[in-house]
Design a protein around this motif. Structure first.
Motif, PDB file in Angstrom:
ATOM      1  N   THR A 440       3.502   0.342  15.661  1.00  0.00           N
ATOM      2  CA  THR A 440       3.270   1.076  14.558  1.00  0.00           C
ATOM      3  C   THR A 440       4.105   0.066  13.867  1.00  0.00           C
ATOM      4  OG1 THR A 440       4.206   1.926  16.931  1.00  0.00           O
ATOM      5  CG2 THR A 440       4.943   2.623  14.273  1.00  0.00           C
ATOM      6  N   ARG A 441       3.452  -0.186  13.346  1.00  0.00           N
ATOM      7  CA  ARG A 441       3.535  -1.366  12.146  1.00  0.00           C
ATOM      8  C   ARG A 441       3.338  -0.855  10.688  1.00  0.00           C
ATOM      9  NH1 ARG A 441       1.301  -6.646  13.872  1.00  0.00           N
ATOM     10  NH2 ARG A 441       1.851  -7.536  12.246  1.00  0.00           N
ATOM     11  N   LEU A 442       4.145  -0.576   9.419  1.00  0.00           N
ATOM     12  CA  LEU A 442       3.902  -0.057   8.506  1.00  0.00           C
ATOM     13  C   LEU A 442       3.434  -0.306   7.333  1.00  0.00           C
ATOM     14  CD1 LEU A 442       4.699   2.051   9.983  1.00  0.00           C
ATOM     15  CD2 LEU A 442       6.162   3.348   8.263  1.00  0.00           C
ATOM     16  N   TYR A 443       3.053  -0.425   6.004  1.00  0.00           N
ATOM     17  CA  TYR A 443       3.098  -1.471   4.786  1.00  0.00           C
ATOM     18  C   TYR A 443       3.844  -1.238   3.565  1.00  0.00           C
ATOM     19  CZ  TYR A 443       1.624  -4.853   0.837  1.00  0.00           C
ATOM     20  OH  TYR A 443       1.287  -5.791   0.434  1.00  0.00           O
ATOM     21  N   ARG A 444       5.274  -1.751   3.297  1.00  0.00           N
ATOM     22  CA  ARG A 444       6.584  -1.225   2.618  1.00  0.00           C
ATOM     23  C   ARG A 444       5.532  -1.299   1.084  1.00  0.00           C
ATOM     24  NH1 ARG A 444      11.989   0.373   3.411  1.00  0.00           N
ATOM     25  NH2 ARG A 444      11.655   0.046   5.155  1.00  0.00           N
ATOM     26  N   LEU A 445       6.045  -0.015   0.167  1.00  0.00           N
ATOM     27  CA  LEU A 445       5.831  -0.490  -1.496  1.00  0.00           C
ATOM     28  C   LEU A 445       6.693   0.360  -2.051  1.00  0.00           C
ATOM     29  CD1 LEU A 445       2.210   1.045  -1.744  1.00  0.00           C
ATOM     30  CD2 LEU A 445       2.539  -1.439  -1.878  1.00  0.00           C
ATOM     31  N   PRO A 446       7.264  -1.276  -2.832  1.00  0.00           N
ATOM     32  CA  PRO A 446       8.540  -0.449  -3.863  1.00  0.00           C
ATOM     33  C   PRO A 446       8.120   0.494  -5.027  1.00  0.00           C
ATOM     34  CG  PRO A 446       7.757  -2.966  -4.019  1.00  0.00           C
ATOM     35  CD  PRO A 446       6.709  -2.466  -3.078  1.00  0.00           C
ATOM     36  N   PHE A 447       8.645   1.606  -5.402  1.00  0.00           N
ATOM     37  CA  PHE A 447       8.765   2.590  -5.951  1.00  0.00           C
ATOM     38  C   PHE A 447       7.958   2.266  -7.612  1.00  0.00           C
ATOM     39  CE2 PHE A 447       9.225   6.226  -9.673  1.00  0.00           C
ATOM     40  CZ  PHE A 447       9.006   6.869  -8.416  1.00  0.00           C
ATOM     41  N   ASN A 448       7.042   2.839  -7.284  1.00  0.00           N
ATOM     42  CA  ASN A 448       5.965   2.294  -8.479  1.00  0.00           C
ATOM     43  C   ASN A 448       5.712   1.467  -8.735  1.00  0.00           C
ATOM     44  OD1 ASN A 448       5.195   4.993 -10.656  1.00  0.00           O
ATOM     45  ND2 ASN A 448       6.263   2.938 -11.983  1.00  0.00           N
ATOM     46  N   SER A 449       4.676   0.758  -7.559  1.00  0.00           N
ATOM     47  CA  SER A 449       4.143  -0.361  -7.393  1.00  0.00           C
ATOM     48  C   SER A 449       2.834   0.576  -7.670  1.00  0.00           C
ATOM     49  CB  SER A 449       4.561  -0.879  -5.932  1.00  0.00           C
ATOM     50  OG  SER A 449       4.036  -0.371  -4.829  1.00  0.00           O
ATOM     51  N   SER A 450       1.442  -1.231  -8.511  1.00  0.00           N
ATOM     52  CA  SER A 450       0.420  -0.300  -8.776  1.00  0.00           C
ATOM     53  C   SER A 450      -0.307  -1.229  -7.017  1.00  0.00           C
ATOM     54  CB  SER A 450      -0.191  -0.994  -9.381  1.00  0.00           C
ATOM     55  OG  SER A 450      -0.227  -2.569  -9.440  1.00  0.00           O
ATOM     56  N   VAL A 451      -1.543  -0.082  -6.800  1.00  0.00           N
ATOM     57  CA  VAL A 451      -1.931  -0.714  -5.253  1.00  0.00           C
ATOM     58  C   VAL A 451      -3.380  -0.680  -5.478  1.00  0.00           C
ATOM     59  CG1 VAL A 451      -1.810  -0.276  -2.750  1.00  0.00           C
ATOM     60  CG2 VAL A 451       0.319   0.112  -4.007  1.00  0.00           C
ATOM     61  N   GLN A 452      -3.819  -1.877  -5.450  1.00  0.00           N
ATOM     62  CA  GLN A 452      -5.506  -1.429  -4.319  1.00  0.00           C
ATOM     63  C   GLN A 452      -5.656  -2.175  -3.213  1.00  0.00           C
ATOM     64  OE1 GLN A 452      -8.218  -3.808  -7.059  1.00  0.00           O
ATOM     65  NE2 GLN A 452      -8.704  -5.158  -5.098  1.00  0.00           N
ATOM     66  N   VAL A 453      -6.546  -0.780  -2.692  1.00  0.00           N
ATOM     67  CA  VAL A 453      -6.825  -0.996  -1.301  1.00  0.00           C
ATOM     68  C   VAL A 453      -8.855  -1.560  -1.054  1.00  0.00           C
ATOM     69  CG1 VAL A 453      -7.039  -0.276   1.005  1.00  0.00           C
ATOM     70  CG2 VAL A 453      -5.794   0.164  -0.421  1.00  0.00           C
TER      71      VAL A 453
END
Length: 565
Positions: A440-453
């Motif tokens: 059960t592994r999640l990816y952490r993102l800081p608030f308002n960060s920009s993400v490309q998947v």
């Protein structure tokens, strides 16, 4: 059991509090078991308020919506409001064990959320087990009062829900498959608004299928939803081109087509002009699958009937010709035609170059040892993202995040596959050390960060289509292609001008797709394949987005009636 929908939708501001009582009107969902005689086999199914499909939830942009769900069936249940952004209200998102523990038999839970900056067609459905096979319905969000559509106002709006029908208990279907290790049986029919249609073997039941009455010279808005468990679908209407004006509750540049492609979880609004002098015309839905995978190949049909045409059997019916099952060029042309109606603002990620988090995620299936399985010589199918088959927790991930409860999940989901390989080689070498771990592994993102998947299909069993849904956000689809993604050449071809905005994207068989979003919504947000069998096998992960520093940038506290595990 008699049940009713308590409808109406909100609220004007309470300008005279001493004289006017502000009321939030709401929906009540009674989840019940009902016998159905619409289809070939009369059998009990799980429904909401006794209907298949369930009731349509109508709202207006800016409304606060409360839905009280009362569980009267033997299964635990949760409801997902698919495509609703749930800004700071992740507790109302609905996926079981991700943002809430399920609603147990005899218990209730009130989903409370505000529709922020959205209007169009979405859907709601059960988000536990395979119950969304019959527990689903439409969400229609109207624009704010005085705000017109960016196209001529239609004479009438019609919800069109495409789904599957199973002549057996879907929970028994998947449980049998999981025990044996084999793929589950496919559905027995496709449906349009709960009916297989007048051309099926069940045409004598349910009044012959869904009928759309139209008047010559008028235009109709069809709000099309794919609620099927496991199949992308083609949709068309004989003799009537369809003008696509919206997908996933976002307006697109209109274009006209004879065939719509719509994956599970996606919605598409089209304009249909009734430009004939009369007659009867068949509308149909049939599967798209360009991989050697078993599907239900039955075609669902409905009838478009001009009101000035007699119902006499002497009147001829015009039949629709949909593409074949493996019509990849038709599917690709449709997806390539989608463009946002307006350019994204400069503050959104597609139009500037800063990417804080760039993820490359492989998506696929593999065969792995299972000594207790009776099929496939003691093996079974599992699915993974970046080589990790997701293990569902037994406690709510969002609650664990909010209260900082350790031991429920880790935040070390990898940003790329641990071991690169030739992802689309078919057959891919069956090396389980490359393919799979679990957790059960999640990816952490800081608030308002920009993400490309970038999602990359893999070919361990076979290349296959994957409609991938991200909870909590809309995203911009900036690119897609066939083969292995080239990080040096392919980004140069990204559409950063008018990329289509969606919440569910189709990953092409043997190919890749890229999307971008801003992580401006704190909470825990599921991302998974919307083919239910792939989700069951582990093709899922989740993002955890931290709170921001501003006054409206933190997750709200959990409601007092949040279900307990």
């Amino acid at each position: 059991m008699e049940s009713r929908v308590v409808r109406t939708l909100l609220l004007v501001a309470c300008l005279l509090p001493a004289l006017v009582e502000c009321r939030v009107r709401h929906y009540k969902f009674n989840v019940v078991v009902k016998n159905t005689t619409r289809l070939c086999q009369t059998k009990p199914i799980v429904t909401v308020n006794g209907g298949f499909p369930g009731p349509t939830v109508y709202a207006r942009e800016g409304d606060n919506v409360l839905v009280k769900v009362v569980n009267h069936v033997k299964y635990n249940l949760s409801i997902h409001w698919h495509g609703i952004r749930q800004v700071r209200t992740g507790w109302a998102d609905g996926p079981a064990y991700i943002t809430q523990c399920p609603i147990q038999t005899g218990q209730t839970y009130t989903y409370n959320f505000t529709i922020t900056g959205q209007r169009g067609t979405l859907l709601w459905h059960a988000h536990i087990l395979w119950l969304r096979a019959t527990v689903h319905g439409a969400i229609v969000i109207l624009p704010k009062r005085g705000v017109p559509y960016p196209f001529p106002k239609p004479h009438k709006e019609v919800v069109v829900i495409l789904a599957e029908w199973w002549n057996s208990d879907v929970e028994a279907v998947i449980n049998t498959a999981m025990k044996s290790g084999a793929a589950p049986n496919v559905s027995d029919a496709h449906t349009i608004n709960g009916h297989p249609g007048p051309l099926s073997n069940c045409s004598s039941q349910g009044g012959g299928g869904f009928k759309l009455e139209v008047e010559s010279g008028k235009t109709y808005l069809l709000r099309i939803i794919n609620a099927a468990l496991n199949e992308e679908l083609f949709f068309g209407v004989a003799g009537h081109p369809l003008t696509v004006v919206e997908v996933d509750a976002t307006y697109n540049k209109p274009f006209t087509t004879t065939t719509v492609l719509i994956a599970p979880g996606q919605t598409t609004n089209v304009l249909l002009k009734a430009d004939k002098s009369g007659g009867r015309y068949i509308a149909a839905a049939s599967p798209f699958m360009d991989a050697p995978i078993a599907v239900d190949n039955a075609t669902a049909t409905a009838l478009l009937h001009y009101t000035d045409t007699p119902s006499s059997s002497s009147v001829s019916t015009t039949f629709v010709s949909l593409p074949p099952l493996n019509a990849t060029p038709v599917a690709s042309k449709f997806m390539d035609s989608l463009r946002s109606l307006k350019k994204p603002p400069s503050s959104s990620l597609p139009r500037h170059s800063r990417v804080d988090h760039s993820l490359f995620i492989t998506v696929g299936l593999g065969i792995f040892p299972c000594p207790t399985c009776t099929a496939n010589n003691g093996s079974r199918v599992l699915a993974a993202m970046n080589n990790i088959s997701f293990v569902m927790p037994t406690f709510n991930l969002l609650q664990a995040h909010y209260f900082n409860i350790s031991g429920v999940f880790t935040d070390d989901f990898p940003a790329k596959p641990p071991t690169p390989f030739n992802y689309t080689q078919n057959p891919t070498p069956q090396n389980t050390s490359i393919v799979l771990s679990n957790g059960t592994r999640l990816y952490r993102l800081p608030f308002n960060s920009s993400v490309q998947v970038v999602l990359q299909d893999t070919g361990f069993i076979s290349p296959e289509n994957h409609p991938v849904h991200l909870h909590g956000f809309n995203f911009f689809v900036v690119g897609r292609g066939i083969g292995n993604f080239d990080p040096k050449k392919d980004p140069a071809k990204f559409n950063l001008v008018d990329p289509v905005e969606r919440n569910t994207v189709g990953l092409p068989s043997g190919g890749w797709t890229a999307f971008r979003f801003i992580a401006d919504n704190p909470g825990v947000w599921f991302m998974h394949c919307h083919l239910e069998i792939h989700t069951t096998w582990g093709l899922k992960m989740a993002f955890v987005v931290d709170n921001g520093k501003g006054p409206n940038q933190s997750l709200l506290p959990p409601p007092p009636d949040l279900p307990k595990c």
